[in-house]
Enzyme design. Sequence first.
Site, PDB file in Angstrom:
ATOM      1  N   HIS A   1       0.782  -1.444  -0.195  1.00  0.00           N
ATOM      2  CA  HIS A   1      -0.328  -0.004   0.045  1.00  0.00           C
ATOM      3  C   HIS A   1       1.135   1.084  -0.449  1.00  0.00           C
ATOM      4  O   HIS A   1       2.568   1.145   0.362  1.00  0.00           O
ATOM      5  CB  HIS A   1      -0.913  -0.111   0.885  1.00  0.00           C
ATOM      6  CG  HIS A   1      -0.594   0.160   2.528  1.00  0.00           C
ATOM      7  ND1 HIS A   1       0.577   1.410   2.810  1.00  0.00           N
ATOM      8  CD2 HIS A   1      -0.053  -1.719   3.026  1.00  0.00           C
ATOM      9  CE1 HIS A   1       0.818   0.730   3.876  1.00  0.00           C
ATOM     10  NE2 HIS A   1       1.566  -0.824   4.357  1.00  0.00           N
ATOM     11  N   GLY A   2       0.744   1.755  -0.065  1.00  0.00           N
ATOM     12  CA  GLY A   2       1.026   3.415   0.031  1.00  0.00           C
ATOM     13  C   GLY A   2       1.032   4.424   1.232  1.00  0.00           C
ATOM     14  O   GLY A   2       0.557   4.204   2.121  1.00  0.00           O
TER      15      GLY A   2
END
Length: 466
Positions: free
Chosen positions: A87-88
């Site tokens: 994920h970012g």
Amino acid sequence: MRQILSKRSFVLTVFSFALARVSYCSVENVRVVYPNIPAIAKYFGTKGRYEEVNPYLLDDILAVNKTFMKPPSLECKPIYLTAIIRHGTRYPTTKNIKNIQRVYDLVSREATNGEKWLHDIKTEWKMWYTEDMDGQIVEKGRDDHRHLAVRLATLLPSLISEENLRSNRIKFITSSKHRCVDSTIAFKEGLMNLWNVKDVDFSHEVNDMLMRFFDQCRRFVEDVENNKTALKEVDLFKSSAEMKRVQIKMANRLQLPYSQVTQGLVEAAFYLCSYEFSIKSVNSPWCNLFDETDAKVLEYANDLKQYWKRGYGHDINRKSSCTLFHDVFRRLNRAAHEIRFGHVTEAVTVQVGHAETLLPLLSLMGFFKDETPLTAHNYASQQNRTFRSSHIVPYAANLVFVLYDCEDGLRLQFLLNERPLTFPNTSHLAPLYETIREQYKDLLEGCNFEKECEVPRASCSKCSEL
Ligand SMILES: *[C@@H]1O[C@H](CO)[C@@H](O)[C@H](O)[C@H]1NC(C)=O
Ligand SMILES: *[C@@H]1O[C@H](CO)[C@@H](O)[C@H](O)[C@H]1NC(C)=O
Ligand SMILES: *[C@@H]1O[C@H](CO)[C@@H](O)[C@H](O)[C@H]1NC(C)=O
Ligand SMILES: *[C@@H]1O[C@H](CO)[C@@H](O)[C@H](O)[C@H]1NC(C)=O
């Protein structure tokens, strides 16, 4: 290490200088520097910004280094790609926010020195983190995925294409965590904006068995996650001379008694500098609490934890990823089979998970294995370790497998964070798929999740919960 670092900064300086000449050629000796980057930014481990591993992105976030990414040979045709992506950038978790609050309270109330940065912390910096932010994605994190999507599409335009998206030949799978689902949606947005695709919904599958296998592996949960002694090297390092020195230096900088600056607060302040940087791209006054020597020690503490909890430290860490490993090869096999009939049904798989998803899989496959285990006592001799989470799993870290159809057979390329990486024990950048299958024969024929993760009856304390 010194040599490598100074060589790298030299290259960067030359590169920046060349840029400066282009942008401001009338001004003599202008150098583009990046004053917003803390000197310690490359040591943030799993809380590091993706741009630190590929600094050319600072000049153009959509740049693709095609020299890195050549196909095995010109006549090779890419037929299938699978990307496993972290994920970012995200907010701190509630636990970390509580610690940040504690270090902020202490410093703003009791620290004194004549430094401008402390004055800035006390007068200008606001405690803006709230507990409800709990690990959620931030806008920068969505951008991480939107931009990555565009770069991967630029890199492999025949696979990540508008046609394949529209005909549902790009499959999206995500962990159930909000930050992962939001990253998946941002990745799709990146592609849809690129091709101006509107009014269509592309679905994604939530699959924790694949993307959060670590929660599902009882043996891992009992032997490592809930086992206080499994991370004893991490605890030992916390009371090491190296860590004590960091603590003393921070206390001295704040002119606070050493006893008030606990290990927990040292860690919280280091995280605070990293969060301010990764979320807001600012070099916060908090970063002045550490120099590079301190940051390297704190990076090692983070790596030790990853090593013993997610990497080579305990065998079950790696083995818990068996299901994901088999799933990757099942998809590769299917594409390899289908291409004989001229059509691959699933051209691309995008799978979004966690650092805890990537590290066990990389370890299972033998990447970043140092000769000597990382322990509390060998910090000095591990300066050049390959197991370095700052390089391997920053936000939006990505593993990409690309299968090519070549004249001499199928070939497999492996990329980590958009750079080719050779498989262990081979030197070819894109070995024959058969060679890779042969190399991982034992894992392909074994590595049974059910078997590896089961807990023997006698020690099964919570069997009724199953
Ligand atoms: C791209 O990769 C090549 C080969 O590794 C390297 O020499 C070059 O400096 C890279 N370009 C940029 C802009 O980083
Ligand atoms: C906990 O970890 C230690 C050290 O790795 C190991 O020897 C022990 O068997 C583990 N205990 C349990 C209950 O798994
Ligand atoms: C690479 O070779 C070494 C030594 O022969 C072996 O121990 C290791 O398991 C091999 N790694 C892989 C991934 O095959
Ligand atoms: C790390 O690598 C550098 C550069 O190759 C070398 O000078 C140094 O001695 C190495 N350090 C350790 C502890 O192995």
